[in-house]
Design a protein around this motif. Structure first.
Motif, PDB file in Angstrom:
ATOM      1  N   LEU A   1     104.932  17.850 -12.218  1.00 54.90           N
ATOM      2  CA  LEU A   1     103.780  18.630 -13.221  1.00 54.90           C
ATOM      3  C   LEU A   1     102.814  17.487 -13.254  1.00 54.90           C
ATOM      4  O   LEU A   1     101.431  17.927 -13.249  1.00 54.90           O
ATOM      5  CB  LEU A   1     104.448  18.533 -14.696  1.00 54.90           C
ATOM      6  CG  LEU A   1     103.542  18.852 -15.739  1.00 54.90           C
ATOM      7  CD1 LEU A   1     102.861  20.464 -15.401  1.00 54.90           C
ATOM      8  CD2 LEU A   1     104.201  18.931 -17.209  1.00 54.90           C
ATOM      9  N   VAL A   2     102.786  16.159 -13.303  1.00 55.52           N
ATOM     10  CA  VAL A   2     101.852  15.248 -13.458  1.00 55.52           C
ATOM     11  C   VAL A   2     100.621  15.699 -12.492  1.00 55.52           C
ATOM     12  O   VAL A   2      99.523  15.582 -12.670  1.00 55.52           O
ATOM     13  CB  VAL A   2     102.064  13.822 -13.642  1.00 55.52           C
ATOM     14  CG1 VAL A   2     100.900  12.688 -13.422  1.00 55.52           C
ATOM     15  CG2 VAL A   2     103.002  13.478 -14.899  1.00 55.52           C
ATOM     16  N   PRO A   3     100.836  15.270 -11.192  1.00 58.36           N
ATOM     17  CA  PRO A   3      99.942  15.412 -10.100  1.00 58.36           C
ATOM     18  C   PRO A   3      99.401  17.020 -10.016  1.00 58.36           C
ATOM     19  O   PRO A   3      98.461  17.342  -9.854  1.00 58.36           O
ATOM     20  CB  PRO A   3     100.788  15.479  -8.698  1.00 58.36           C
ATOM     21  CG  PRO A   3     102.310  15.459  -9.047  1.00 58.36           C
ATOM     22  CD  PRO A   3     102.296  14.888 -10.481  1.00 58.36           C
ATOM     23  N   ALA A   4     100.232  17.988 -10.661  1.00 59.49           N
ATOM     24  CA  ALA A   4      99.760  19.440 -10.550  1.00 59.49           C
ATOM     25  C   ALA A   4      98.667  19.525 -11.730  1.00 59.49           C
ATOM     26  O   ALA A   4      97.832  20.038 -11.514  1.00 59.49           O
ATOM     27  CB  ALA A   4     101.027  20.563 -10.556  1.00 59.49           C
ATOM     28  N   ALA A   5      99.016  18.863 -12.763  1.00 58.72           N
ATOM     29  CA  ALA A   5      98.039  19.098 -13.819  1.00 58.72           C
ATOM     30  C   ALA A   5      96.652  18.345 -13.518  1.00 58.72           C
ATOM     31  O   ALA A   5      95.693  18.680 -13.759  1.00 58.72           O
ATOM     32  CB  ALA A   5      98.701  18.583 -15.308  1.00 58.72           C
ATOM     33  N   LYS A   6      96.904  16.966 -12.879  1.00 52.47           N
ATOM     34  CA  LYS A   6      95.735  16.388 -12.375  1.00 52.47           C
ATOM     35  C   LYS A   6      94.750  17.217 -11.498  1.00 52.47           C
ATOM     36  O   LYS A   6      93.365  17.115 -11.785  1.00 52.47           O
ATOM     37  CB  LYS A   6      96.047  14.957 -11.952  1.00 52.47           C
ATOM     38  CG  LYS A   6      96.523  14.095 -12.894  1.00 52.47           C
ATOM     39  CD  LYS A   6      96.640  12.686 -11.964  1.00 52.47           C
ATOM     40  CE  LYS A   6      97.267  11.514 -13.238  1.00 52.47           C
ATOM     41  NZ  LYS A   6      97.635  10.344 -12.426  1.00 52.47           N
ATOM     42  N   ALA A   7      95.254  17.904 -10.513  1.00 54.42           N
ATOM     43  CA  ALA A   7      94.837  18.785  -9.673  1.00 54.42           C
ATOM     44  C   ALA A   7      94.190  19.912 -10.440  1.00 54.42           C
ATOM     45  O   ALA A   7      93.045  20.418  -9.859  1.00 54.42           O
ATOM     46  CB  ALA A   7      95.869  19.359  -8.747  1.00 54.42           C
ATOM     47  N   ALA A   8      94.587  20.221 -11.674  1.00 58.02           N
ATOM     48  CA  ALA A   8      93.962  21.392 -12.241  1.00 58.02           C
ATOM     49  C   ALA A   8      92.902  20.832 -13.457  1.00 58.02           C
ATOM     50  O   ALA A   8      92.333  21.570 -14.218  1.00 58.02           O
ATOM     51  CB  ALA A   8      95.194  22.400 -13.025  1.00 58.02           C
ATOM     52  N   GLY A   9      92.717  19.603 -13.144  1.00 58.01           N
ATOM     53  CA  GLY A   9      91.516  18.932 -14.182  1.00 58.01           C
ATOM     54  C   GLY A   9      92.363  18.362 -15.304  1.00 58.01           C
ATOM     55  O   GLY A   9      91.588  18.122 -16.419  1.00 58.01           O
ATOM     56  N   ARG A  10      93.640  18.264 -15.625  1.00 54.38           N
ATOM     57  CA  ARG A  10      94.137  17.866 -16.720  1.00 54.38           C
ATOM     58  C   ARG A  10      95.081  16.391 -16.344  1.00 54.38           C
ATOM     59  O   ARG A  10      95.752  16.374 -15.532  1.00 54.38           O
ATOM     60  CB  ARG A  10      95.395  18.814 -17.450  1.00 54.38           C
ATOM     61  CG  ARG A  10      94.601  20.104 -17.834  1.00 54.38           C
ATOM     62  CD  ARG A  10      93.711  19.636 -19.077  1.00 54.38           C
ATOM     63  NE  ARG A  10      94.051  18.783 -19.904  1.00 54.38           N
ATOM     64  CZ  ARG A  10      94.990  19.134 -21.238  1.00 54.38           C
ATOM     65  NH1 ARG A  10      95.216  20.248 -21.298  1.00 54.38           N
ATOM     66  NH2 ARG A  10      95.380  18.174 -21.829  1.00 54.38           N
ATOM     67  N   SER A  11      94.365  15.507 -17.253  1.00 57.86           N
ATOM     68  CA  SER A  11      95.285  14.176 -17.143  1.00 57.86           C
ATOM     69  C   SER A  11      95.628  13.516 -18.450  1.00 57.86           C
ATOM     70  O   SER A  11      95.075  14.240 -19.628  1.00 57.86           O
ATOM     71  CB  SER A  11      94.350  13.084 -16.385  1.00 57.86           C
ATOM     72  OG  SER A  11      93.284  12.911 -16.993  1.00 57.86           O
ATOM     73  N   GLY A  12      96.353  12.543 -18.386  1.00 57.99           N
ATOM     74  CA  GLY A  12      96.684  11.855 -19.821  1.00 57.99           C
ATOM     75  C   GLY A  12      97.666  12.634 -20.513  1.00 57.99           C
ATOM     76  O   GLY A  12      98.026  12.425 -21.712  1.00 57.99           O
ATOM     77  N   ILE A  13      98.349  13.393 -19.869  1.00 52.50           N
ATOM     78  CA  ILE A  13      99.498  14.333 -20.344  1.00 52.50           C
ATOM     79  C   ILE A  13     100.826  13.363 -20.582  1.00 52.50           C
ATOM     80  O   ILE A  13     101.364  12.830 -19.489  1.00 52.50           O
ATOM     81  CB  ILE A  13      99.940  15.601 -19.529  1.00 52.50           C
ATOM     82  CG1 ILE A  13      98.670  16.352 -19.701  1.00 52.50           C
ATOM     83  CG2 ILE A  13     101.234  16.367 -20.306  1.00 52.50           C
ATOM     84  CD1 ILE A  13      98.072  16.915 -20.745  1.00 52.50           C
ATOM     85  N   HIS A  14     101.423  13.243 -21.786  1.00 49.82           N
ATOM     86  CA  HIS A  14     102.701  12.657 -21.989  1.00 49.82           C
ATOM     87  C   HIS A  14     103.896  13.782 -21.698  1.00 49.82           C
ATOM     88  O   HIS A  14     103.894  14.890 -22.384  1.00 49.82           O
ATOM     89  CB  HIS A  14     102.872  11.890 -23.431  1.00 49.82           C
ATOM     90  CG  HIS A  14     101.739  11.050 -23.713  1.00 49.82           C
ATOM     91  ND1 HIS A  14     101.898   9.770 -23.208  1.00 49.82           N
ATOM     92  CD2 HIS A  14     100.488  11.351 -24.178  1.00 49.82           C
ATOM     93  CE1 HIS A  14     100.676   9.231 -23.758  1.00 49.82           C
ATOM     94  NE2 HIS A  14     100.007  10.168 -24.240  1.00 49.82           N
TER      95      HIS A  14
END
Length: 395
Positions: A294-307
């Motif tokens: 999930l973390v790399p997928a979210a970053k690729a979609a422009g979302r970071s800093g997700i706990h």
């Protein structure tokens, strides 16, 4: 110590379960139980469950107190009364499916039975074919003498309830693990190990961590799997805990189908929800395995800093906690659960009172501060074997 509720006076419990591996692998059985447990009435999207925007210091302090306690390794197994006498033999049967978690339970139930001086028989079943469970149960009752207990994992009472009368007549206890709702019956003396009360405890633990870690301002997205009663219960419990304890927090739900869990579709669904609401900073998963990547997928979609927080972590999740890419999980102590299954059989044989779930399951909050060696079953107290031996009069 309060008087335990025994097999004679237990009420029906809300559905709950052990791990998604059981739930998804036993899909046919779970679908049989859908009518009994109801559905969420939601086919997708997100659902809010929160209060106002201002954090409450008292709520954060209260949540932190819960977290501080959960960071301390538990010292109690949840059962404290010794057997009236040492075990006197017999055979314990486990109906073992092909899934990894079944194999963990199988290995550790065998070790527990051996420690108690019992024989052990493993009968293979297939998690996706509930008929094999019924066949295994019937095979267990053909043993002579009858077994002292028969255990299995994951499949709900809708699948195996027709066999309860035969076990009651034979005087053999059924000891389901993560099976959810069980009816009042002398033949199911502890209900389900890792059952509904444990789901509520897990939800409170993770809700408290969320409130404390976010400083009372967190915005959470929690996975909701309406077709699996355990996870539906967790989502509801988590949402209500946060709503009542944290006026500055918010919770949204994203519905996940069984098809998505079986086809790597969970991460895309979560990423889409994160894109729809940029304020979300926590993802609460009911199964660590489902949010892998999930973390790399979210970053690729422009979302970071997700706990990423939740329940039911794998060793991979624990490695991610140490690496800082995931944040906190509550464990399920599968080895202790295995020994509890044998403990239930021993107490049943001696006509002793048996508490629901053989007492509360001991949990530990897994964070970077508490994860040492990542493994698929983190069991505390670490001296659980010595504690069970003492309870059984074996020194």
């Amino acid at each position: 110590m309060s008087e335990p509720r025994t097999r004679h006076d237990r009420l029906r419990r809300p559905r709950a379960g052990l791990r998604s591996a059981f739930a998804v692998g036993a899909l046919a059985g779970l679908l049989l139980a859908t009518a009994a447990c109801g559905s969420s009435g939601s086919s997708g999207g997100t659902q809010p469950a929160a209060g106002s925007s201002a954090p409450a210091p008292a709520a954060v302090a209260s949540a932190q107190a819960v977290v501080d306690q959960l960071l301390k390794p538990p010292t109690s197994l949840g059962v404290t009364d010794r057997l009236t006498k040492a075990p006197t033999g017999g055979t314990f049967v486990y109906l073992s499916c092909e899934l990894a978690l079944c194999q963990i339970l199988n290995k550790n139930m065998s070790e527990a039975a051996s420690a108690a001086g019992l024989g052990f028989k493993s009968i293979p079943i297939k998690s996706a074919d509930p008929a094999t469970l019924i066949a295994g149960m019937q095979q267990a009752l053909t043993l002579s003498p009858p077994p002292v207990g028969v255990s299995f994992a994951g499949l709900p009472e809708a699948v195996w309830g027709s066999q309860v009368a035969a076990f009651a007549a034979a005087g053999v206890p059924l000891i389901p693990v993560g099976a959810g709702e069980t009816s009042k019956s002398p033949a199911v003396p502890a209900g389900s190990l890792n059952g509904p009360a444990d789901i509520t405890a897990q939800a409170k633990a993770i809700a408290s961590y969320f409130v404390a870690n976010s400083g009372g301002r967190g915005k959470a997205l929690v996975l909701n799997v309406p077709d699996i009663g355990a996870f539906k219960q967790f989502t509801g419990d988590f949402s209500s805990q946060v709503a009542s304890a944290c006026p500055g927090c918010s919770v949204k739900q994203v519905d996940i189908t069984l098809a998505q869990t079986a086809s790597n579709g969970v991460v895309p669904a979560v990423v889409s929800a994160l894109q729809r609401d940029p304020s979300i900073d926590y993802v609460v998963t009911v199964e660590g395995e489902w949010t892998a990547g999930l973390v790399p997928a979210a970053k690729a979609a422009g979302r970071s800093g997700i706990h990423i927080i939740g329940i039911n972590p794998t060793s991979v999740d624990q490695q991610a906690i140490l690496a800082g890419t995931e944040t906190a999980f509550v464990n399920i102590p599968l080895k202790i659960t295995s020994w509890k299954a044998v403990d239930v059989a021993l107490r049943y044989a001696q006509k002793m009172p048996i508490a629901d779930g053989d007492g509360a399951t001991p949990y530990l909050l897994l964070t970077k501060a508490t994860v040492t060696k990542p493994e698929d079953s983190v069991d505390a107290p670490s001296d659980y074997v010595a504690q069970f031996r003492k309870l059984w009069g074996l020194g």
